[in-house]
Design a protein around this motif. Sequence first.
Motif, PDB file in Angstrom:
ATOM      1  N   MET A 141      22.617  -0.863  49.161  1.00 48.05           N
ATOM      2  CA  MET A 141      23.760  -0.718  48.559  1.00 48.05           C
ATOM      3  C   MET A 141      23.527  -0.618  46.960  1.00 48.05           C
ATOM      4  O   MET A 141      22.539  -1.521  46.580  1.00 48.05           O
ATOM      5  CB  MET A 141      24.934  -1.424  48.891  1.00 48.05           C
ATOM      6  CG  MET A 141      25.202  -1.352  50.423  1.00 48.05           C
ATOM      7  SD  MET A 141      26.439  -2.524  50.946  1.00 48.05           S
ATOM      8  CE  MET A 141      25.733  -4.113  51.118  1.00 48.05           C
ATOM      9  N   ARG A 142      24.352   0.053  46.369  1.00 48.87           N
ATOM     10  CA  ARG A 142      24.603  -0.098  44.783  1.00 48.87           C
ATOM     11  C   ARG A 142      25.895   0.431  44.300  1.00 48.87           C
ATOM     12  O   ARG A 142      26.680   1.004  45.154  1.00 48.87           O
ATOM     13  CB  ARG A 142      23.584   0.985  44.318  1.00 48.87           C
ATOM     14  CG  ARG A 142      23.755   2.567  44.647  1.00 48.87           C
ATOM     15  CD  ARG A 142      23.098   3.622  43.669  1.00 48.87           C
ATOM     16  NE  ARG A 142      23.314   4.884  44.271  1.00 48.87           N
ATOM     17  CZ  ARG A 142      24.362   5.631  44.151  1.00 48.87           C
ATOM     18  NH1 ARG A 142      25.720   5.102  43.751  1.00 48.87           N
ATOM     19  NH2 ARG A 142      24.490   7.055  44.609  1.00 48.87           N
ATOM     20  N   PRO A 143      26.147  -0.033  43.201  1.00 45.28           N
ATOM     21  CA  PRO A 143      27.647   0.405  42.737  1.00 45.28           C
ATOM     22  C   PRO A 143      27.786   1.839  42.530  1.00 45.28           C
ATOM     23  O   PRO A 143      26.974   2.358  42.288  1.00 45.28           O
ATOM     24  CB  PRO A 143      27.408  -0.366  41.062  1.00 45.28           C
ATOM     25  CG  PRO A 143      26.596  -1.396  41.260  1.00 45.28           C
ATOM     26  CD  PRO A 143      25.542  -0.899  42.153  1.00 45.28           C
ATOM     27  N   ILE A 144      29.077   2.302  42.724  1.00 44.11           N
ATOM     28  CA  ILE A 144      29.243   3.424  42.867  1.00 44.11           C
ATOM     29  C   ILE A 144      29.108   3.997  41.147  1.00 44.11           C
ATOM     30  O   ILE A 144      29.324   3.109  40.324  1.00 44.11           O
ATOM     31  CB  ILE A 144      30.802   3.786  43.429  1.00 44.11           C
ATOM     32  CG1 ILE A 144      31.037   5.289  43.580  1.00 44.11           C
ATOM     33  CG2 ILE A 144      31.916   3.041  42.447  1.00 44.11           C
ATOM     34  CD1 ILE A 144      32.352   5.304  44.511  1.00 44.11           C
ATOM     35  N   LEU A 159      30.684  -0.164  46.453  1.00 48.74           N
ATOM     36  CA  LEU A 159      29.375   0.120  46.681  1.00 48.74           C
ATOM     37  C   LEU A 159      28.837   1.077  47.494  1.00 48.74           C
ATOM     38  O   LEU A 159      29.752   1.265  48.513  1.00 48.74           O
ATOM     39  CB  LEU A 159      28.396  -1.269  47.165  1.00 48.74           C
ATOM     40  CG  LEU A 159      28.623  -2.465  46.360  1.00 48.74           C
ATOM     41  CD1 LEU A 159      28.265  -3.704  47.344  1.00 48.74           C
ATOM     42  CD2 LEU A 159      28.077  -2.431  45.196  1.00 48.74           C
ATOM     43  N   VAL A 160      28.049   2.035  47.116  1.00 48.30           N
ATOM     44  CA  VAL A 160      27.651   3.100  48.030  1.00 48.30           C
ATOM     45  C   VAL A 160      26.692   2.549  49.121  1.00 48.30           C
ATOM     46  O   VAL A 160      25.519   1.925  48.677  1.00 48.30           O
ATOM     47  CB  VAL A 160      27.160   4.302  47.183  1.00 48.30           C
ATOM     48  CG1 VAL A 160      26.647   5.311  47.834  1.00 48.30           C
ATOM     49  CG2 VAL A 160      28.170   4.678  46.045  1.00 48.30           C
ATOM     50  N   ASP A 180      17.000   7.592  52.073  1.00 51.19           N
ATOM     51  CA  ASP A 180      17.824   7.795  50.569  1.00 51.19           C
ATOM     52  C   ASP A 180      19.189   8.419  50.781  1.00 51.19           C
ATOM     53  O   ASP A 180      19.743   8.694  49.709  1.00 51.19           O
ATOM     54  CB  ASP A 180      16.944   8.342  49.390  1.00 51.19           C
ATOM     55  CG  ASP A 180      16.580   7.074  48.506  1.00 51.19           C
ATOM     56  OD1 ASP A 180      16.952   5.950  48.827  1.00 51.19           O
ATOM     57  OD2 ASP A 180      15.763   7.446  47.678  1.00 51.19           O
ATOM     58  N   ASN A 181      19.887   8.886  51.836  1.00 52.33           N
ATOM     59  CA  ASN A 181      20.754   9.588  52.045  1.00 52.33           C
ATOM     60  C   ASN A 181      22.125   8.753  52.026  1.00 52.33           C
ATOM     61  O   ASN A 181      22.068   7.566  52.242  1.00 52.33           O
ATOM     62  CB  ASN A 181      20.961  10.183  53.530  1.00 52.33           C
ATOM     63  CG  ASN A 181      20.131  11.294  53.920  1.00 52.33           C
ATOM     64  OD1 ASN A 181      19.698  12.311  52.871  1.00 52.33           O
ATOM     65  ND2 ASN A 181      19.666  11.620  54.868  1.00 52.33           N
ATOM     66  N   VAL A 182      23.232   9.051  51.049  1.00 55.61           N
ATOM     67  CA  VAL A 182      24.271   8.539  51.217  1.00 55.61           C
ATOM     68  C   VAL A 182      24.911   8.151  52.417  1.00 55.61           C
ATOM     69  O   VAL A 182      25.048   9.375  53.140  1.00 55.61           O
ATOM     70  CB  VAL A 182      25.143   8.673  50.068  1.00 55.61           C
ATOM     71  CG1 VAL A 182      24.509   8.388  48.729  1.00 55.61           C
ATOM     72  CG2 VAL A 182      25.578  10.015  50.074  1.00 55.61           C
ATOM     73  N   TYR A 239      35.901  -0.277  54.060  1.00 58.55           N
ATOM     74  CA  TYR A 239      34.671   0.442  54.245  1.00 58.55           C
ATOM     75  C   TYR A 239      35.043   1.824  54.717  1.00 58.55           C
ATOM     76  O   TYR A 239      36.066   1.738  55.615  1.00 58.55           O
ATOM     77  CB  TYR A 239      33.662  -0.190  54.915  1.00 58.55           C
ATOM     78  CG  TYR A 239      34.114  -0.951  56.354  1.00 58.55           C
ATOM     79  CD1 TYR A 239      34.467  -0.370  57.593  1.00 58.55           C
ATOM     80  CD2 TYR A 239      34.583  -2.109  56.148  1.00 58.55           C
ATOM     81  CE1 TYR A 239      35.010  -0.765  58.600  1.00 58.55           C
ATOM     82  CE2 TYR A 239      34.989  -2.834  57.565  1.00 58.55           C
ATOM     83  CZ  TYR A 239      35.065  -2.177  58.687  1.00 58.55           C
ATOM     84  OH  TYR A 239      35.939  -2.709  59.710  1.00 58.55           O
ATOM     85  N   LEU A 240      34.459   2.838  54.484  1.00 57.86           N
ATOM     86  CA  LEU A 240      34.331   4.123  55.056  1.00 57.86           C
ATOM     87  C   LEU A 240      33.134   4.548  55.149  1.00 57.86           C
ATOM     88  O   LEU A 240      32.285   4.645  54.246  1.00 57.86           O
ATOM     89  CB  LEU A 240      35.228   5.270  54.188  1.00 57.86           C
ATOM     90  CG  LEU A 240      36.623   4.875  53.828  1.00 57.86           C
ATOM     91  CD1 LEU A 240      37.350   5.727  52.854  1.00 57.86           C
ATOM     92  CD2 LEU A 240      37.648   5.058  55.105  1.00 57.86           C
ATOM     93  N   LEU A 241      32.863   5.275  56.418  1.00 57.53           N
ATOM     94  CA  LEU A 241      31.609   5.782  56.610  1.00 57.53           C
ATOM     95  C   LEU A 241      31.676   7.407  56.843  1.00 57.53           C
ATOM     96  O   LEU A 241      32.596   7.722  57.514  1.00 57.53           O
ATOM     97  CB  LEU A 241      30.581   5.311  57.677  1.00 57.53           C
ATOM     98  CG  LEU A 241      30.215   3.703  57.568  1.00 57.53           C
ATOM     99  CD1 LEU A 241      29.793   3.118  58.764  1.00 57.53           C
ATOM    100  CD2 LEU A 241      29.131   3.688  56.593  1.00 57.53           C
ATOM    101  N   LEU A 242      30.662   8.168  56.454  1.00 57.03           N
ATOM    102  CA  LEU A 242      30.630   9.498  56.667  1.00 57.03           C
ATOM    103  C   LEU A 242      30.490   9.793  58.446  1.00 57.03           C
ATOM    104  O   LEU A 242      29.862   8.844  58.984  1.00 57.03           O
ATOM    105  CB  LEU A 242      29.583  10.281  56.253  1.00 57.03           C
ATOM    106  CG  LEU A 242      29.672  10.419  54.697  1.00 57.03           C
ATOM    107  CD1 LEU A 242      28.464  10.914  53.833  1.00 57.03           C
ATOM    108  CD2 LEU A 242      30.700  11.127  54.413  1.00 57.03           C
TER     109      LEU A 242
END
Length: 163
Positions: A1-4, A55-56, A63-65, A82-85
Amino acid sequence: MRPIREADWALFLQLHTDPNVISLCFDEPEIEVIRDKFEARLVTWSPTSNAWLCLVIIDKITDNVMGITGFIVEDNTAHVGYLLLPEFHGKQYGTESLLALLDWAESIDTITHYKAVVTEGNVSSERVLVKCGFQLQSVIPEAYEIGGKLYADHIYTRDAKVT
């Protein structure tokens, strides 16, 4: 995860407009509302900033978001979300990312509790919370409207670990 970051606008927009993501969360907001929400998530976070840590979630292999997760701290309680595709639903990514977020958040001394609100019928999100140690604290009937229908809010809580 990383910051948006600003480059994540397309992901954020998709997460807030895709019917497969939002159907049990909220009605599709106006684009201006989504943009304002996104801009607020870009603010540099600290435990006292009164801003969301957003966080993304990224697949380590491809490496896909996959979505976003995070929290805002109010009165020593971290309100998580949280929200997921859709293509990542039901594959344990929500649980894995929330557990990682909570594990990291345990280092923040000011957080004593965690809280999450789930709309009635969002059974998958409730399962994620239970797997992450949350317990159903209360149910507020007819608390939220989606598509003209009233739903109960299910309030989940978890204590921070005592070290």
